[in-house]
Design an enzyme around this catalytic site. Structure first.
Site, PDB file in Angstrom:
ATOM      1  N   HIS A  17       0.850  -1.212   0.000  1.00 47.30           N
ATOM      2  CA  HIS A  17       0.000   0.000   0.000  1.00 47.30           C
ATOM      3  C   HIS A  17       0.881   1.256   0.000  1.00 47.30           C
ATOM      4  CE1 HIS A  17      -3.128  -2.590   2.314  1.00 47.30           C
ATOM      5  NE2 HIS A  17      -3.612  -2.397   1.108  1.00 47.30           N
ATOM      6  N   LYS A  41     -16.970  -6.574   8.245  1.00 48.62           N
ATOM      7  CA  LYS A  41     -15.897  -7.526   7.909  1.00 48.62           C
ATOM      8  C   LYS A  41     -15.094  -7.936   9.140  1.00 48.62           C
ATOM      9  CE  LYS A  41     -14.256  -6.660   3.131  1.00 48.62           C
ATOM     10  NZ  LYS A  41     -13.042  -6.170   2.430  1.00 48.62           N
ATOM     11  N   ARG A  90      -2.019  -6.163  -8.173  1.00 51.99           N
ATOM     12  CA  ARG A  90      -0.795  -6.932  -7.957  1.00 51.99           C
ATOM     13  C   ARG A  90      -0.597  -7.982  -9.033  1.00 51.99           C
ATOM     14  NH1 ARG A  90      -2.904  -8.099  -2.077  1.00 51.99           N
ATOM     15  NH2 ARG A  90      -4.671  -8.333  -3.471  1.00 51.99           N
ATOM     16  N   SER A 128      -3.013  -7.648   3.096  1.00 53.68           N
ATOM     17  CA  SER A 128      -3.276  -7.503   4.534  1.00 53.68           C
ATOM     18  C   SER A 128      -3.728  -8.837   5.119  1.00 53.68           C
ATOM     19  CB  SER A 128      -4.365  -6.456   4.772  1.00 53.68           C
ATOM     20  OG  SER A 128      -3.984  -5.225   4.232  1.00 53.68           O
TER      21      SER A 128
HETATM   22  O1  PNS Z   1      -8.939  -2.941   0.506  1.00 57.39           O
HETATM   23  P1  PNS Z   1     -10.202  -3.476  -0.094  1.00 57.39           P
HETATM   24  O2  PNS Z   1     -11.020  -4.190   0.964  1.00 57.39           O
HETATM   25  O3  PNS Z   1      -9.969  -4.323  -1.312  1.00 57.39           O
HETATM   26  O4  PNS Z   1     -11.049  -2.182  -0.568  1.00 57.39           O
HETATM   27  C1  PNS Z   1     -12.342  -2.335  -1.119  1.00 57.39           C
HETATM   28  C2  PNS Z   1     -13.062  -0.970  -1.247  1.00 57.39           C
HETATM   29  C3  PNS Z   1     -13.032  -0.228   0.062  1.00 57.39           C
HETATM   30  C4  PNS Z   1     -12.369  -0.145  -2.301  1.00 57.39           C
HETATM   31  C5  PNS Z   1     -14.514  -1.277  -1.696  1.00 57.39           C
HETATM   32  O5  PNS Z   1     -15.040  -2.289  -0.880  1.00 57.39           O
HETATM   33  C6  PNS Z   1     -15.424  -0.051  -1.626  1.00 57.39           C
HETATM   34  O6  PNS Z   1     -15.251   0.903  -2.341  1.00 57.39           O
HETATM   35  N1  PNS Z   1     -16.420  -0.116  -0.718  1.00 57.39           N
HETATM   36  C7  PNS Z   1     -17.378   0.948  -0.519  1.00 57.39           C
HETATM   37  C8  PNS Z   1     -18.779   0.507  -0.949  1.00 57.39           C
HETATM   38  C9  PNS Z   1     -19.018   0.790  -2.415  1.00 57.39           C
HETATM   39  O7  PNS Z   1     -18.879   1.901  -2.889  1.00 57.39           O
HETATM   40  N2  PNS Z   1     -19.412  -0.265  -3.160  1.00 57.39           N
HETATM   41  C10 PNS Z   1     -19.747  -0.136  -4.558  1.00 57.39           C
HETATM   42  C11 PNS Z   1     -18.555  -0.039  -5.472  1.00 57.39           C
HETATM   43  S1  PNS Z   1     -18.010  -1.623  -5.912  1.00 57.39           S
END
Ligand code: PNS
Length: 165
Positions: A17, A41, A90, A128
């Site tokens: 990150h 989560k 990645r 993570s």
């Molecule tokens: O680090 P992560 O868990 O892969 O990040 C995922 C994240 C936070 C980018 C994604 O879950 C997110 O944007 N969540 C907010 C809810 C949302 O907007 N969902 C619709 C778009 S897919």
């Protein structure tokens, strides 16, 4: 003013990150790390702890800001007047999920563009989830996370011989 949002769970922040943050920061005037309040989560660290770790680890990267958000990412983007989402990819296995998210975000707000960035090759296997698993099982993750994160992992999870204790 070029503003980017780098969203994620950051539970916890890894050197992968951090690598994306350093690379992204060179491209934008403001780089907002947006920590998702994903209590559903059951994260290891609270949103305040995750934000604090990002803050500590990016204090030497000017222009980086740490925010939290809940709900839709596109709604958060409106509140900070940003239209660019940065996500790290990645391996090809990340692509399908990232493509779905990027296209869904575009569907929700056609102004939002997603930019995919590649971390340094030395971080292409770091996540993570794996960091937590390996640390829990006594593996040494010291090279893969910033020192404040390692310290917090030691404070939060039982320390076993081998995991950087
Ligand atoms: O680090 P992560 O868990 O892969 O990040 C995922 C994240 C936070 C980018 C994604 O879950 C997110 O944007 N969540 C907010 C809810 C949302 O907007 N969902 C619709 C778009 S897919």
């Amino acid at each position: 003013m070029r503003i980017a949002v780098y969203p994620g769970s950051f539970d916890p922040l890894t050197n992968g990150h951090l690598d994306i943050i350093r690379r992204g920061m060179r491209l934008f005037d403001r780089f907002l790390v947006a920590v998702l309040e994903n209590e559903g989560k059951s994260p290891l660290f609270t949103v305040a702890e995750r934000m604090d770790l990002v803050r500590k680890c990016t204090s030497d990267i000017p222009g980086t800001e740490v925010h939290s958000f809940s709900g839709l990412l596109v709604d958060f983007m409106r509140t900070v007047d940003a239209s660019v989402v940065v996500r790290g990819i990645r391996a090809i296995s990340d692509y399908e999920y990232e493509l779905q998210m990027a296209l869904m975000n575009r569907e929700l707000n056609s102004e939002v563009e997603t930019i995919f960035m590649l971390p340094g090759v030395e971080y292409t296997y770091v996540s993570s989830r794996l960091i937590k698993e390996v640390f829990r099982l006594g593996g040494d993750v010291a090279r893969l996370v910033p020192p404040p994160v390692l310290k917090s992992l030691k404070a939060r999870l039982p320390v076993t011989a081998g995991n950087g204790a």
